[in-house]
Design an enzyme around this catalytic site. Structure first.
Site, short mmCIF file in Angstrom:
data_model
loop_
_atom_site.label_atom_id
_atom_site.label_comp_id
_atom_site.label_asym_id
_atom_site.label_seq_id
_atom_site.Cartn_x
_atom_site.Cartn_y
_atom_site.Cartn_z
CG ASP A 1 -1.69 1.22 1.43
OD1 ASP A 1 -1.51 2.17 0.65
OD2 ASP A 1 -2.51 1.25 2.37
CB CYS B 1 -8.35 6.87 -16.66
SG CYS B 1 -8.71 5.51 -15.55
C1 LIG Z 1 -5.11 3.35 -12.64
S1 LIG Z 1 -4.40 1.85 -12.13
C2 LIG Z 1 -2.71 2.11 -12.54
C3 LIG Z 1 -2.41 1.90 -14.00
C4 LIG Z 1 -0.91 1.85 -14.29
N1 LIG Z 1 -0.22 3.02 -13.78
C5 LIG Z 1 -0.61 1.70 -15.77
O1 LIG Z 1 -0.29 2.68 -16.43
O2 LIG Z 1 -0.69 0.57 -16.26
C6 LIG Z 1 -4.38 2.02 -10.39
C7 LIG Z 1 -3.62 0.94 -9.64
O3 LIG Z 1 -3.49 1.38 -8.30
C8 LIG Z 1 -3.43 0.24 -7.48
N2 LIG Z 1 -3.68 0.73 -6.10
C9 LIG Z 1 -4.85 1.13 -5.56
N3 LIG Z 1 -4.64 1.57 -4.30
C10 LIG Z 1 -3.31 1.47 -4.05
C11 LIG Z 1 -2.49 1.76 -2.93
N4 LIG Z 1 -3.01 2.25 -1.82
N5 LIG Z 1 -1.17 1.52 -3.05
C12 LIG Z 1 -0.64 1.01 -4.18
N6 LIG Z 1 -1.38 0.70 -5.26
C13 LIG Z 1 -2.69 0.93 -5.21
C14 LIG Z 1 -4.46 -0.68 -8.07
O4 LIG Z 1 -4.20 -2.02 -7.69
C15 LIG Z 1 -4.28 -0.42 -9.56
O5 LIG Z 1 -3.42 -1.38 -10.12
#
Ligand SMILES: C[S@@+](CC[C@H](N)C(=O)[O-])C[C@H]1O[C@@H](n2cnc3c(N)ncnc32)[C@H](O)[C@@H]1O
Length: 419
Positions: free
Chosen positions: A285, A357
């Site tokens: 996280d 997005c």
């Molecule tokens: C919009 S997607 C990211 C897309 C990626 N940057 C790409 O270009 O392929 C958001 C990501 O944030 C992750 N996520 C959500 N909360 C998070 C947290 N607290 N810490 C780390 N990752 C997190 C989700 O698992 C998801 O994979």
């Protein structure tokens, strides 16, 4: 129907059982189209059903909705669509509903033939009521265009690894493989395919020369503007589209890619492997800094935050069914928590790019407005002299379909140097 799972995840195993690409394509088209127009179809069905169907007859309801979808939105012949719907009922052991399905679908066709119902449909009807309201409130003058754009099928967009292949050469390679494509008018290394193709048909895909990535998502790495030797954090990295771009743009950075979802992090690894690149990957996280941070600051941070995905409904229409109104405030809280936790890790003079997005103000400019108010050491440097998107009081917004891009938001913040 989806029970919280994404359509892509539900479909993957089902498609594998089908005989060939043609069947797989048709099945995908039906499922994606069904989600795209679910709310419109449901409204139509409710208007035509004398009384609602019982909960246990959800399958009958789905067959009716699919039948209507085919009659309204596909080129499947009317009679084939009706007959197939009846056949499906029988396969589900719901032969008792034959009369109902026949009457309802044929009744719709009759009314359409007589001009009682119009062929034209209202684009907004294909959205849940709360989404309609929010889009109208956030973008009053653009709402109708946004409803229409979000109901379209998105083009397949590619990114060329410009260090190894020119865009012109990539276009020639694609033409040689019989794939029609054109250069994106605004984004340097982006290509748009005239028709989508499976990735294994793309010349150079397996080597990472080409990647599937919307042109809007390709703006993140240039905005981060990394230099060799810099320490870079990609805080929400999976599935790794932007991680790969960052490394292909500047291979000499020291990159840490985090994601809280271990399984999705595996996809980052696969993406990097494809191109023969590597980074430190960690499941964590990102906001729980004590759990993963070694105390060294970062020169660059990309926060591609978890969001409503309201800018990519045309690619993932199931979001219209899966997302609830209450999710937005919860997502905004998560975004705030991530921004607040990561900001102290940025060195003075360093740069953070915040991306979503989403097209909802609460996740975008309102988030950054509040952050800047609470962090006087943040200076907004989002570029203005660019042609993509539109300038906002805070950050820059691309609305769905603008310049053949997904809906995206970017804000670029620098940390003031200590005096
Ligand atoms: C919009 S997607 C990211 C897309 C990626 N940057 C790409 O270009 O392929 C958001 C990501 O944030 C992750 N996520 C959500 N909360 C998070 C947290 N607290 N810490 C780390 N990752 C997190 C989700 O698992 C998801 O994979």
């Amino acid at each position: 129907m989806l029970q919280g799972q994404s359509l892509a995840d539900c479909l993957e195993p089902a498609l594998r059982e089908l005989a060939d690409d043609r069947e797989r394509g048709f099945c995908s088209e039906l499922c994606y189209g069904f989600c795209r127009h679910y709310f419109q179809l449901r409204k139509l069905l409710q208007e035509r059903l004398a009384k609602p169907l019982k909960k246990r007859d959800l399958d009958v309801e789905v067959i009716l909705l699919l039948g209507l979808y085919q009659l309204i939105h596909t080129r499947v012949g009317d009679h084939a669509a009706v007959n197939e719907s009846v056949r499906l009922l029988q396969r589900r052991g719901k032969g008792w509903a034959r009369g109902l399905v026949n009457a309802l679908l044929r009744g719709y066709l009759r009314d359409r033939g007589a001009g009682v119902v119009s062929d034209e449909f209202i684009e907004a009807d294909s959205y849940p009521a709360w989404m309609q309201q929010r889009i109208r409130a956030d973008w009053p003058e653009r709402a109708e265009a946004l409803f229409a754009a979000g109901n379209e099928r998105a083009p397949m967009s590619l990114r060329v690894d410009s260090r190894r292949l020119s865009r012109e050469q990539a276009l020639r390679n694609l033409a040689g493989a019989g794939i029609e494509a054109e250069a994106h008018p605004l984004v340097e290394n982006a290509l748009l395919l005239v028709r989508p193709v499976p990735v294994d048909r793309l010349p150079g895909f397996s080597l990472g020369l080409l990647s599937v990535q919307d042109a809007a998502a390709q703006l993140a790495a240039p905005l981060l503007d990394c230099a060799p030797g810099q320490r870079v954090l990609d805080a929400c990295a999976a599935p790794g589209g932007k991680t790969l771009h960052l490394l292909q743009q500047t291979p000499e950075i020291e990159l840490l890619a985090l994601d809280k979802d271990e399984q999705r992090l595996q996809r980052v690894r696969e993406n990097l492997d494809r191109a023969g690149l590597s980074a430190e990957l960690r499941a964590a996280d990102a906001a729980d800094v004590d759990a993963w941070h070694d105390g060294r600051s970062f020169d660059r941070i990309l926060l591609d935050a978890p969001c409503s995905a309201s800018g990519i409904l045309r690619r993932h229409p199931d979001i219209k069914l899966l997302r609830k109104e209450t999710d937005i405030a919860a997502l905004a809280r998560q975004q705030r928590r991530l921004l607040q936790a990561l900001w102290p890790l940025l060195r003075p003079g360093g740069r953070l790019v915040y991306a979503t997005c989403s097209i909802f103000l609460e996740e975008n400019e309102q988030q950054i407005e509040r952050f800047q108010r609470d962090h006087p050491d943040s200076v907004e440097v989002t570029p203005n002299a660019v042609q993509w998107g539109r300038s906002r009081p805070f950050g820059r917004q691309i609305l769905t379909g603008d310049q053949a891009m997904d809906g995206f938001y970017y804000a670029v913040l620098e940390k003031a140097q200590a005096r």
